[in-house]
Scaffold this motif. Structure first.
Motif, mmCIF file in Angstrom:
data_model
loop_
_atom_site.group_PDB
_atom_site.id
_atom_site.type_symbol
_atom_site.label_atom_id
_atom_site.label_comp_id
_atom_site.label_asym_id
_atom_site.label_seq_id
_atom_site.Cartn_x
_atom_site.Cartn_y
_atom_site.Cartn_z
ATOM 1 N N PHE A 4 -7.051 21.648 19.288
ATOM 2 C CA PHE A 4 -6.334 20.587 18.732
ATOM 3 C C PHE A 4 -5.572 21.073 17.392
ATOM 4 O O PHE A 4 -4.578 20.834 17.259
ATOM 5 C CB PHE A 4 -7.160 19.372 18.449
ATOM 6 C CG PHE A 4 -7.765 18.823 19.596
ATOM 7 C CD1 PHE A 4 -6.889 18.433 20.657
ATOM 8 C CD2 PHE A 4 -9.140 18.428 19.441
ATOM 9 C CE1 PHE A 4 -7.571 17.597 21.657
ATOM 10 C CE2 PHE A 4 -9.607 17.775 20.609
ATOM 11 C CZ PHE A 4 -8.945 17.498 21.798
ATOM 12 N N ASN A 11 -2.517 22.846 18.253
ATOM 13 C CA ASN A 11 -1.354 21.945 18.608
ATOM 14 C C ASN A 11 -0.796 21.325 17.370
ATOM 15 O O ASN A 11 0.270 21.001 17.163
ATOM 16 C CB ASN A 11 -1.853 20.778 19.587
ATOM 17 C CG ASN A 11 -1.806 21.184 20.986
ATOM 18 O OD1 ASN A 11 -0.836 20.886 21.535
ATOM 19 N ND2 ASN A 11 -3.159 21.566 21.296
ATOM 20 N N ILE A 16 -2.143 14.089 16.679
ATOM 21 C CA ILE A 16 -2.944 15.081 16.861
ATOM 22 C C ILE A 16 -4.091 14.840 15.841
ATOM 23 O O ILE A 16 -5.232 15.129 15.917
ATOM 24 C CB ILE A 16 -2.426 16.409 16.538
ATOM 25 C CG1 ILE A 16 -1.496 16.728 17.863
ATOM 26 C CG2 ILE A 16 -3.391 17.632 16.637
ATOM 27 C CD1 ILE A 16 -2.263 16.676 19.144
ATOM 28 N N THR A 74 -4.003 15.609 24.459
ATOM 29 C CA THR A 74 -2.919 16.233 24.003
ATOM 30 C C THR A 74 -1.890 15.938 24.937
ATOM 31 O O THR A 74 -0.822 15.551 24.124
ATOM 32 C CB THR A 74 -3.127 17.823 24.259
ATOM 33 O OG1 THR A 74 -4.426 18.278 23.549
ATOM 34 C CG2 THR A 74 -1.896 18.334 23.638
#
Length: 309
Positions: free
Chosen positions: A59, A62, A111, A142
């Motif tokens: 995460f 991202n 996120i 995601t």
């Protein structure tokens, strides 16, 4: 009222004083390079170290990618305008900038919410963590964040395409901020305003409530830990995330909700710098400096760089 048939806007930026332009160019170029390099280093570090193949770091990678996209949507164009001494951005360029600004901005928020959920499960349900946050769930969270971000951005962008604009095409900003663009239109903006606040509530306020709920549960669980070291580790991990959330929301969401009660473009401009430039720049430092695994991986990555040359 006259309608402007030209296909371009003027981005007024921070100042029209030619003596200050080099200062702003140097400052924002430095901020952009630090942001790009720092977030890219986070992504490369996570990719290069199998020990970091965990949901939390997935995460985080991202988030770093979203931060790179977020700043790259606005800052390069501003630097180009300063360098060429031009304030022009085409109508098409403005629409594209609005689209990607909302894609990466909403992705940032979602996120951060997913990361809060990850920490909630890790601390409040540690024995079931690997079952709940499995690779499939990570992928779906995601993918869902990306789909929601693109969908909301399309809603914001498509409603702009129906608008006609007056003769004044000057935007008192360093990028095509949607709220400033809406002030220039001769068309009715009721639909646009409804969409703006709908998206702000659904992808701004609701995730914020979820983050607060997650951390209220986390703090409740942490306080029940008997070990002082365990408490420190938990608070250290969550504190950095809460700091990023607070900085991003206090400036980003505040700009859009306060637009209903204030018309100060200067205030909006300064606050926008915080969430479009400063927060993405600080994220790599916040998440890596207090993380032993990340610091170790970054150190090894940097030590290998000279040997590659």
């Amino acid at each position: 009222m006259e309608i402007n048939q030209t296909r371009s806007f003027l981005l007024l930026g921070f100042t029209e004083d030619p003596d200050l332009q080099p200062l702003f160019f140097g400052m924002f170029l430095s901020l952009y390079l630090v942001t790009f390099a720092g977030n890219l280093a986070i992504i490369l570090a996570i990719i290069s170290d199998p020990h970091l193949y965990t949901p939390m770091y997935f995460f985080l990678s991202n988030l770093s990618f979203a931060d790179i996209g977020f700043t790259s949507t606005t800052i390069p164009k501003m630097l180009w305008n300063i360098q060429t001494q031009s304030k022009v951005i085409t109508y098409e360029g403005c629409i594209i900038q609005i689209f990607f600004f909302f894609v990466f901005g909403c992705l940032d928020i979602l996120i951060l919410s997913v990361m809060a959920y990850d920490r909630f499960v890790a601390i409040c349900h540690p024995l079931h963590y690997m079952v709940i946050i499995n690779p499939w769930v990570c992928g779906m969270l995601t993918l869902g964040s990306w789909c929601l971000s693109v969908t909301s951005s399309l809603l914001e962008t498509l409603t702009v395409l129906r608008l006609s604009f007056c003769m004044n095409m000057k935007i008192p900003h360093f990028f095509c901020d949607l709220l400033e663009v809406l002030k220039l239109t001769c068309s009715d903006t009721l639909i646009n305003n409804i969409v703006v606040y709908f998206v702000a509530i659904v992808l701004g306020v609701f995730p914020l409530f979820w983050i607060f709920f997650s951390y209220s549960q986390i703090f409740s669980s942490v306080l029940r830990i008997s070990s002082a070291r365990g408490k420190y580790k938990a608070f250290s991990t969550c504190g950095s995330h809460l700091f990023v959330v607070s900085l991003f929301y206090s400036t980003g969401l505040g700009v859009y909700l306060s637009s209903a009660v204030t018309s100060s473009s200067r205030t909006t401009l300064v606050a926008s710098v915080m969430y479009t430039v400063v927060t993405p720049m600080l994220n790599p430092f916040i998440y890596s400096l207090r993380n032993r695994d990340m610091k170790g991986t970054l150190g090894r990555l940097l030590s290998r760089a000279p040997s590659l040359n």
